[in-house]
Write a protein that holds these residues in place. Structure first.
Motif, short mmCIF file in Angstrom:
data_model
loop_
_atom_site.label_atom_id
_atom_site.label_comp_id
_atom_site.label_asym_id
_atom_site.label_seq_id
_atom_site.Cartn_x
_atom_site.Cartn_y
_atom_site.Cartn_z
N SER A 286 0.93 -1.34 0.16
CA SER A 286 0.05 -0.10 0.02
C SER A 286 0.94 1.33 -0.14
CB SER A 286 -0.99 0.16 1.15
OG SER A 286 -1.87 -1.29 1.21
N GLY A 287 2.21 1.08 0.29
CA GLY A 287 2.82 2.41 0.46
C GLY A 287 3.02 2.96 1.58
N THR A 288 2.30 2.30 2.64
CA THR A 288 2.18 2.97 4.09
C THR A 288 3.34 2.52 4.94
OG1 THR A 288 -0.12 2.56 3.77
CG2 THR A 288 0.65 3.07 6.06
N GLY A 303 12.45 -7.28 5.39
CA GLY A 303 14.03 -6.84 5.26
C GLY A 303 14.29 -5.65 5.85
N ASP A 304 14.95 -4.63 4.90
CA ASP A 304 15.05 -3.34 5.42
C ASP A 304 13.89 -2.21 4.88
OD1 ASP A 304 15.68 -3.12 2.65
OD2 ASP A 304 17.62 -2.10 2.61
N SER A 305 12.84 -2.90 4.69
CA SER A 305 11.84 -2.08 3.99
C SER A 305 10.85 -1.26 5.29
CB SER A 305 10.99 -2.63 3.03
OG SER A 305 12.01 -3.13 2.16
N ASP A 336 8.58 3.92 -0.23
CA ASP A 336 9.26 3.54 -1.61
C ASP A 336 9.54 2.02 -1.42
OD1 ASP A 336 8.13 5.75 -2.73
OD2 ASP A 336 10.36 6.75 -2.85
N LYS A 337 10.63 1.82 -0.39
CA LYS A 337 11.06 0.43 -0.08
C LYS A 337 10.04 -0.57 -0.01
CE LYS A 337 15.80 1.30 1.50
NZ LYS A 337 16.72 1.20 2.56
N ALA A 343 6.45 -6.41 -3.97
CA ALA A 343 6.20 -7.00 -5.23
C ALA A 343 6.65 -8.49 -5.41
CB ALA A 343 7.01 -6.27 -6.21
N GLN A 344 7.47 -8.89 -4.57
CA GLN A 344 7.99 -10.35 -4.36
C GLN A 344 6.89 -11.40 -3.96
OE1 GLN A 344 11.53 -10.55 -2.15
NE2 GLN A 344 12.30 -8.47 -2.68
#
Length: 370
Positions: A286-288, A303-305, A336-337, A343-344
């Motif tokens: 969602s980009g949140t 991860g680092d997101s 953005d991350k 997407a994976q």
């Protein structure tokens, strides 16, 4: 191919969300997909399954039915009359009761392990029964590599050939990612900051730490919980005792999770352990910007997101939230991350992998992922 999934209920939860997205895709692929529920209470997930053309079997209603031993006999009858190629279980009581019920010789038994840990593993006396139960299954699917490694370590090398990982996924199209780089907050703490946590109220989850974090966060920061379950009342009482109840919303089971994420400023998962949290993937897609506890099974997913905090550390959680609020560059970077990372995890790939597994098992071929 005729497939039956068995789960406690379709109330809020990661396993429930996965089933609600998998089974309609099985139907689209030409599979005769069925779902058996110990508790048939209505929910958005159950509605999605029915709308997807799945045949639903209600074996009881209410929380007590999730653990009712009579479900063994009900499963026996369903197995004997259903002529299923695959019976696939989720959650502890369906795993055990399906093993106890037995199955026709032509039916293959599969289960999914959704967490890196569970209470049963701390019960030494239960270990022989646990090994017997898993031994009744033709294959054990793990929702992530950490879950596979943990289960293999618990059960021992004899079980390794029948354990594999199929990574959970979500419907990415439903969570239209958008960068949050244009958002900003006033330095005087007047702009509302809406935090969202989507998680079932179960002992595994940690709904109390975010409430403590609110006590050290500015008054413009609010918290919304989407989900239901047996620990919800405890969390509501705790919010009252801390004096933050007016800043907390308990939505219960929500039908439009994508909209909730689009309206939220920060997503949160506070938990003790996970297998693979679909809510974190949904938040990232969602980009949140996302903040998570550094629990087993969570860090491997995000991860680092996302920003992380030690389990149960409400002050560290508050610091991470303040960091996102006060630093527009960090806020945009996490947004953005997250979109890139999510997407994976595509549910279409997850569904295809399950069908490949079923075909291999039916044809008596080995199946194992690296």
């Amino acid at each position: 191919m005729r497939v039956l999934h068995v789960i406690t209920s379709m109330r809020q939860g990661g396993a429930e969300r996965l089933v609600s997205q998998l089974l309609p895709r099985f139907v689209s692929a030409g599979v005769d997909a069925h779902l058996a529920l110990f508790d048939g209470t209505d929910s958005p997930f159950l509605e999605a399954v029915r709308n997807g053309g799945v045949t639903v079997h209600i074996l009881g209603n209410g929380y007590r039915e999730m653990y009712n031993p009579m479900q063994v006999k009900r499963l026996q009858k369903l197995f004997q009359t259903g002529d299923y190629d695959i019976v696939h279980t989720h959650n502890s009581s369906p795993q055990l009761y399906a093993a106890l019920a037995g199955r026709p010789a032509s039916t293959r038994l599969v289960t999914t392990e959704h967490n890196t840990d569970n209470r049963r593993r701390s019960w030494g006396w239960y270990r022989p029964l646990d090994r017997w139960m898993y031994g009744r299954y033709d294959h054990i699917v793990c929702c992530s590599k950490p879950v596979e490694l943990s289960l293999a370590d618990t059960l021992g090398p004899d079980f390794v050939p029948r354990i594999s990982t199929i990574t959970n996924g979500i419907d990415l199209t439903a969570f239209a990612g958008r960068s949050c780089s244009d958002r900003s907050y006033d330095s005087d703490n007047t702009t509302p900051v809406r935090i969202l946590m989507v998680a079932a109220f179960r002992p595994q989850k940690d709904h109390l730490t975010p409430l403590r974090a609110l006590t050290v966060l500015p008054d413009n920061v609010t918290l919304t919980y989407a989900g239901d379950g047996p620990t919800r009342d405890e969390a509501m009482r705790y919010a009252e005792s801390l004096g933050v109840a007016d800043r907390v919303k308990f939505l219960g089971n929500a039908s439009d999770i994508p909209s909730l994420y689009r309206e939220a400023d920060i997503a949160l998962l506070s938990t003790h352990h996970e297998g693979l949290s679909l809510s974190t993937i949904e938040a990232m897609a969602s980009g949140t910007p996302l903040v998570v506890s550094s629990a087993p099974g969570v860090a491997d997913t995000v991860g680092d997101s996302s920003l992380q905090f030690p389990i149960g550390d409400h002050k560290a959680l508050a610091e991470q939230i303040n960091a996102l609020i006060s630093n527009p560059g960090l806020y945009a970077e996490m947004s953005d991350k997250g979109i890139t990372r999510a997407a994976q995890f595509d549910i279409s790939l997850t569904a295809r992998a399950h069908l490949d597994l079923y075909t291999s098992i039916i044809n008596n071929k080995s199946y194992h992922t690296k």
